[in-house]
Scaffold this motif. Structure first.
Motif, short mmCIF file in Angstrom:
data_model
loop_
_atom_site.label_atom_id
_atom_site.label_comp_id
_atom_site.label_asym_id
_atom_site.label_seq_id
_atom_site.Cartn_x
_atom_site.Cartn_y
_atom_site.Cartn_z
N ARG A 56 -40.14 -49.16 44.98
CA ARG A 56 -41.10 -49.51 46.04
C ARG A 56 -42.43 -48.81 45.80
O ARG A 56 -43.51 -49.41 45.98
CB ARG A 56 -40.54 -49.11 47.41
N LEU A 57 -42.36 -47.55 45.37
CA LEU A 57 -43.59 -46.82 45.06
C LEU A 57 -44.34 -47.49 43.92
O LEU A 57 -45.57 -47.64 43.97
CB LEU A 57 -43.24 -45.37 44.70
N ASP A 104 -41.61 -43.47 48.17
CA ASP A 104 -42.74 -44.35 48.41
C ASP A 104 -43.65 -43.86 49.52
O ASP A 104 -44.75 -44.41 49.71
CB ASP A 104 -42.24 -45.76 48.74
#
Length: 250
Positions: free
Chosen positions: A137-138, A169
């Motif tokens: 996600r990051l 994230d």
């Protein structure tokens, strides 16, 4: 947007799959990765034998060579269209400080950079793929942020190290410089079944320069490290001194 994704852990690595899935919707994605784990191969190109490209059941293509081979082959003959961005990772373990000189993950991104294409290398700080979903996600958010931030027109190369945390994230992001490590630990000597000596490369040394502003410091203090890299290894500060020592006018 056309995106080429590679890695050094091999085309079956969980980190590669996570990065590809996270980038869905950003553009047309091509995946070309090594057939086997190629960690520590740096920028090596295979010049002593031909390379073969295969297609996996999931549509990924893989090469029986190094990470640099994968990107090089992709950019010089395999892809019909030049990508706009090269991504590499997510690596199983950190690529900080001196590690970047040996890293196949960084090398795959650097190969794109050498061809004039912006590139980002992603790594998790610890091995084992813990909280890989958060790291993915990051990675997605960072790609979107970088593209929206009007990056320099000239090619750029970022090296990103992500702590293995479920909130990766949401961690602060720091622009850092490379730290330095102590020399590697001694080789590990063993004997093969015939009694002949064999050697395993020893573990990497601990951080020697890991103060504030370095990638080591950022990740140790719960932040994502983002280090802009370049390829010029020239000791610019030492040019004049060497010219005087060797009798060559600067």
């Amino acid at each position: 947007m056309r995106i080429l994704i590679a890695n050094d852990d091999g085309y079956l690595a969980p980190g590669l799959q996570a990065l590809v899935q996270a980038c869905q919707g950003l553009g047309d994605i091509e995946v070309i990765a090594p057939e086997q784990n190629a960690s520590g191969t740096s920028n090596a190109l295979t010049l002593n034998r031909p390379l073969s490209v295969y297609e996996a059941a999931n549509g990924y293509r893989y090469v029986n060579g190094t990470p640099s081979d994968c990107v090089h082959v992709a950019l010089t003959g395999l892809l019909e269209r030049r990508p706009d961005l090269v991504l590499s990772g997510i690596n199983n373990g950190a690529n900080m400080g001196d590690d970047t000189l040996y890293s196949g993950t960084v090398a795959a991104a650097m190969e794109g950079y050498l061809f004039g294409i912006p590139a980002i290398a992603f790594s998790q700080v610890e091995k084992g793929w813990a909280h890989l979903d958060a790291a993915a996600r990051l990675a997605r958010e960072l790609v979107e942020q970088v593209l929206a931030a009007r990056p320099p027109a000239a090619p750029w190369l970022l090296n990103v190290n992500i702590p293995n945390r479920p909130d990766a994230d949401r961690l602060p992001r720091r622009i850092t410089r490379l730290g330095r490590r102590h020399a590697s630990e001694p080789v590990i000597r063993q004997a093969n079944p015939r009694g002949e000596p064999i050697y395993w490369i020893g573990p990497a040394g601990d951080a020697r320069e890991g103060g504030e502003g370095t990638d080591f410091h950022a990740t140790a203090n719960g932040a994502v490290s983002i280090t802009p890299l370049q390829v010029d290894l020239t000791d610019h500060a030492g040019l004049s001194g060497w010219a005087q020592r060797l009798g060559n006018a600067p």
